[in-house]
Design a protein around this motif. Structure first.
Motif, PDB file in Angstrom:
ATOM      1  N   UNK A  70       0.828  -1.216   0.000  1.00  0.00           N
ATOM      2  CA  UNK A  70       0.000   0.000   0.000  1.00  0.00           C
ATOM      3  C   UNK A  70       0.858   1.260   0.000  1.00  0.00           C
ATOM      4  N   UNK A  71       1.897   1.256   0.814  1.00  0.00           N
ATOM      5  CA  UNK A  71       2.760   2.438   0.885  1.00  0.00           C
ATOM      6  C   UNK A  71       3.510   2.659  -0.428  1.00  0.00           C
ATOM      7  N   UNK A  72       3.921   1.571  -1.081  1.00  0.00           N
ATOM      8  CA  UNK A  72       4.567   1.689  -2.392  1.00  0.00           C
ATOM      9  C   UNK A  72       3.606   2.280  -3.417  1.00  0.00           C
ATOM     10  N   UNK A  74      -6.522 -11.102   0.481  1.00  0.00           N
ATOM     11  CA  UNK A  74      -7.193 -12.272   1.047  1.00  0.00           C
ATOM     12  C   UNK A  74      -8.691 -11.983   1.113  1.00  0.00           C
ATOM     13  N   UNK A  75      -9.461 -12.993   1.442  1.00  0.00           N
ATOM     14  CA  UNK A  75     -10.901 -12.768   1.583  1.00  0.00           C
ATOM     15  C   UNK A  75     -11.193 -11.788   2.715  1.00  0.00           C
ATOM     16  N   UNK A  76     -10.318 -11.760   3.711  1.00  0.00           N
ATOM     17  CA  UNK A  76     -10.520 -10.864   4.851  1.00  0.00           C
ATOM     18  C   UNK A  76     -10.232  -9.395   4.519  1.00  0.00           C
ATOM     19  N   UNK A  77      -9.300  -9.137   3.599  1.00  0.00           N
ATOM     20  CA  UNK A  77      -8.924  -7.739   3.336  1.00  0.00           C
ATOM     21  C   UNK A  77      -9.285  -7.255   1.933  1.00  0.00           C
ATOM     22  N   UNK A  78     -10.005  -8.057   1.166  1.00  0.00           N
ATOM     23  CA  UNK A  78     -10.316  -7.694  -0.224  1.00  0.00           C
ATOM     24  C   UNK A  78     -11.089  -6.378  -0.319  1.00  0.00           C
ATOM     25  N   UNK A  79     -12.065  -6.190   0.541  1.00  0.00           N
ATOM     26  CA  UNK A  79     -12.851  -4.951   0.492  1.00  0.00           C
ATOM     27  C   UNK A  79     -11.975  -3.726   0.776  1.00  0.00           C
ATOM     28  N   UNK A  80     -11.073  -3.847   1.741  1.00  0.00           N
ATOM     29  CA  UNK A  80     -10.155  -2.736   2.052  1.00  0.00           C
ATOM     30  C   UNK A  80      -9.254  -2.427   0.859  1.00  0.00           C
ATOM     31  N   UNK A 117      -9.977  -2.937  -2.289  1.00  0.00           N
ATOM     32  CA  UNK A 117     -10.786  -2.310  -3.338  1.00  0.00           C
ATOM     33  C   UNK A 117     -10.947  -0.815  -3.056  1.00  0.00           C
ATOM     34  N   UNK A 118     -11.262  -0.465  -1.824  1.00  0.00           N
ATOM     35  CA  UNK A 118     -11.413   0.947  -1.453  1.00  0.00           C
ATOM     36  C   UNK A 118     -10.085   1.683  -1.633  1.00  0.00           C
ATOM     37  N   UNK A 119      -9.002   1.055  -1.173  1.00  0.00           N
ATOM     38  CA  UNK A 119      -7.672   1.663  -1.312  1.00  0.00           C
ATOM     39  C   UNK A 119      -7.332   1.879  -2.787  1.00  0.00           C
ATOM     40  N   UNK A 120      -7.521   0.848  -3.607  1.00  0.00           N
ATOM     41  CA  UNK A 120      -7.193   0.934  -5.031  1.00  0.00           C
ATOM     42  C   UNK A 120      -8.001   2.029  -5.713  1.00  0.00           C
ATOM     43  N   UNK A 121      -9.265   2.122  -5.373  1.00  0.00           N
ATOM     44  CA  UNK A 121     -10.122   3.149  -5.969  1.00  0.00           C
ATOM     45  C   UNK A 121      -9.657   4.538  -5.566  1.00  0.00           C
ATOM     46  N   UNK A 122      -9.274   4.718  -4.314  1.00  0.00           N
ATOM     47  CA  UNK A 122      -8.864   6.042  -3.849  1.00  0.00           C
ATOM     48  C   UNK A 122      -7.499   6.478  -4.404  1.00  0.00           C
ATOM     49  N   UNK A 123      -6.737   5.516  -4.936  1.00  0.00           N
ATOM     50  CA  UNK A 123      -5.419   5.847  -5.512  1.00  0.00           C
ATOM     51  C   UNK A 123      -5.367   5.607  -7.020  1.00  0.00           C
ATOM     52  N   UNK A 124      -6.529   5.537  -7.638  1.00  0.00           N
ATOM     53  CA  UNK A 124      -6.635   5.407  -9.105  1.00  0.00           C
ATOM     54  C   UNK A 124      -5.838   4.229  -9.637  1.00  0.00           C
ATOM     55  N   UNK A 125      -5.905   3.114  -8.959  1.00  0.00           N
ATOM     56  CA  UNK A 125      -5.207   1.919  -9.446  1.00  0.00           C
ATOM     57  C   UNK A 125      -5.958   1.338 -10.630  1.00  0.00           C
TER      58      UNK A 125
END
Length: 85
Positions: free
Chosen positions: A38-40, A67-73, A75-83
């Motif tokens: 995430x930091x990278x 993982x199934x536990x962090x997939x939603x996080x 997705x939100x992270x990727x969207x907020x950083x235009x991945x």
């Protein structure tokens, strides 16, 4: 002159990986991506390093970062950083 330069909100490991990529075309190893993905991505987005961002995105998807536990996080992270994925 010759004083220290402070880079806010970035660990030394990530800054070193960013510099090595930009100036030496050296890709971060899988351990660095796994531990600092995430930091990278934030650093690549912040400094406009599109190739580093694409590389880290592909490694995150290919590796064990999502993982199934962090997939939603992720997705939100990727969207907020235009991945791209």
């Amino acid at each position: 002159r010759g004083g220290d330069v402070s880079i806010e909100h970035m660990s030394p490991t990530v800054f070193k990986a960013l510099l090595r990529f930009v100036y030496g075309r050296e890709r971060p190893n899988c351990h660095v991506v796994l531990e600092n993905g995430r930091e990278l991505l934030e650093a690549a987005d912040r400094f406009g390093c599109k190739k580093l961002k694409l590389f880290v995105e592909s490694e995150v998807i290919r590796g064990d970062c999502i993982t199934t536990e962090n997939a939603a996080c992720w997705i939100v992270f990727a969207d907020s950083h235009s991945c791209g994925y």
